[in-house]
Design a protein around this motif. Sequence first.
Motif, short mmCIF file in Angstrom:
data_model
loop_
_atom_site.label_atom_id
_atom_site.label_comp_id
_atom_site.label_asym_id
_atom_site.label_seq_id
_atom_site.Cartn_x
_atom_site.Cartn_y
_atom_site.Cartn_z
N ALA A 103 0.84 -1.20 0.00
CA ALA A 103 0.00 0.00 0.00
C ALA A 103 0.87 1.25 0.00
O ALA A 103 1.95 1.29 0.58
N ILE A 104 0.39 2.28 -0.66
CA ILE A 104 1.05 3.58 -0.69
C ILE A 104 0.07 4.62 -0.19
O ILE A 104 -1.06 4.70 -0.68
N ARG A 105 0.48 5.42 0.78
CA ARG A 105 -0.36 6.49 1.32
C ARG A 105 0.37 7.82 1.14
O ARG A 105 1.49 7.99 1.63
N ILE A 106 -0.26 8.73 0.45
CA ILE A 106 0.36 10.02 0.16
C ILE A 106 -0.31 11.08 1.01
O ILE A 106 -1.51 11.32 0.91
N ALA A 107 0.49 11.70 1.87
CA ALA A 107 0.02 12.78 2.73
C ALA A 107 0.50 14.11 2.15
O ALA A 107 1.21 14.13 1.14
#
Length: 577
Positions: A493-497
């Motif tokens: 998973a990739i989470r971009i903040a």
Amino acid sequence: MPFSHLPPPLAAALAEQGYSAPTPVQAAVLEPDALGRDLVVSAQTGSGKTVAFGLAMARDLLGDAETLPRAGAPLALVIAPTRELALQVSRELTWLYAGAQARIVTCVGGMDPSKERRALAQGAHIVVGTPGRLRDHLERGALILTGLRFVVLDEADEMLDMGFRDDLEEILDATPDGRRTLLFSATMPRPIVALAKRYQRDALRISTVGDDRGHGDIAYQAVAVSPADIEHAVINLLRFHEAETAMLFCATRDNVRHMHAALVERGFAAVALSGEHSQNERNYALQALRDKRARVCVATDVAARGIDVASLSLVIHVEVPRDAEVLQHRSGRTGRAGKKGTAVIVVPYPRRRRVEMMLKSARIAAEWVEVPSAAAIRAQDSERLLTTLMAPVESSEEERALAARLLESKSAEEIAVALVRAHAARLPEPEELIDISTRDRGTAGVSTAHHRPGFDDVVWFRMDIGRRQNADPRWILPLLCRRGHITRGEIGAIRIAPGETYFQVPRAVAGRFSDALKRTATPGAEDESGIRIEPSPEPPRAPPRKQHGGANDARRPGGKPPFRRHDKPKGQGPRPA
């Protein structure tokens, strides 16, 4: 309608070549209102325009005679933008006017100019050449234009695009006032209109470009891919179609060099054409295509002008054409003379909307399809092999004896398996592409890549770039693979903040991933090696953001990386922000 009212030598030549009826452009130039007039003809590449202007000149050149008078100063001059096109035109006119005993002299760059001058001195009925070489002969006094009855400008738009305006004007200014001027051009931009107005009188405008401006025998397709997967998409398209001859178009000579090297490395029989190649290298490449030693040609737009390979059935636009006219010029290399062809546009997904608008403006109905997968390619390989093996064959006595020896030591099944393996071994392996259809966007203010099985025990990592730097999974994935020496399948998973990005790596590979990151890091560098990547606790879920819909909303697709990519040629990846 069948050919009619033609001088007998030309009618016989057409019948011998298998022509039963004229193409639209050929029929148009033979209409009564076109006789004796200057013509401005819009016709697509591959429409039979060379034979068309050969027919348009025939009655004035021959009159009531069946053969031309003794050759002296040329009666007709045909100007083409490239050496290859000029040679092609010369070949066509040679068979068309063979019965009329026409003497045709070709004057092009890359040939011995002294031989050309001697040929001109011996007399010619028709001279075919490129602007620069013709101007040189004119200035040296070898090309005499005082007796000229016809001037033909073939692919006039291309000649102006290539910077031949001065050459053309000097040549045309030296022609007599009474000559007819036939101007053939696939497009009619303002410079062409101005040229026609200056050098033609009461010209008849003929257009065979209908409402469907795309070539009728070409099936257009478009595939949307990650910018990092352009090369892989091209390889899979070549493997899926297995065209007898394919042409790949790139925008620059550097990109041609890169694409050609990538194909050769993978086992494709490929040649390249660009401005950096000498005439001898061009001749070798074209001959390799014609005699089937090569099946793929990688070229720039300019270098490919005038190329005519009868077996060409696939065109791939490796880089998106700059406009609809370039798209049609490139694609027109296939689908000729009643044969079917396929033109595929490889579209980086951020440019899909632009390509859709270009296709709409050109009134081309292109089908958006998926890049062929490895499984689809192998299925196609199997079908092609079965078709080949099931076809009837004639065998020699020696071949039957060898087959008998094989059957003595191996079963039929074992021989068949060995044959299948031998067939597969000579084919380049297909590529696995990034799946750009499965990414979804969370509603909690971060973007999340889909979770795949096998990522239950993971280590989280953090990058010091986020939405404010236009971070996007589609270019983050290949970056992590390069920096961390892992595969796309090993990234979860990739989470971009707003100011940082988090992603998962299986714990089993986290150690070597961290070691590779240290080796590929250059603190403070402006390219991707300067991005800090380090282990991190699992990121918290961000609260929902207010939806302002302003220009700074970085969640829109097509984000650009905040660094300069050095590993891809210009035009094949995201550009710097």
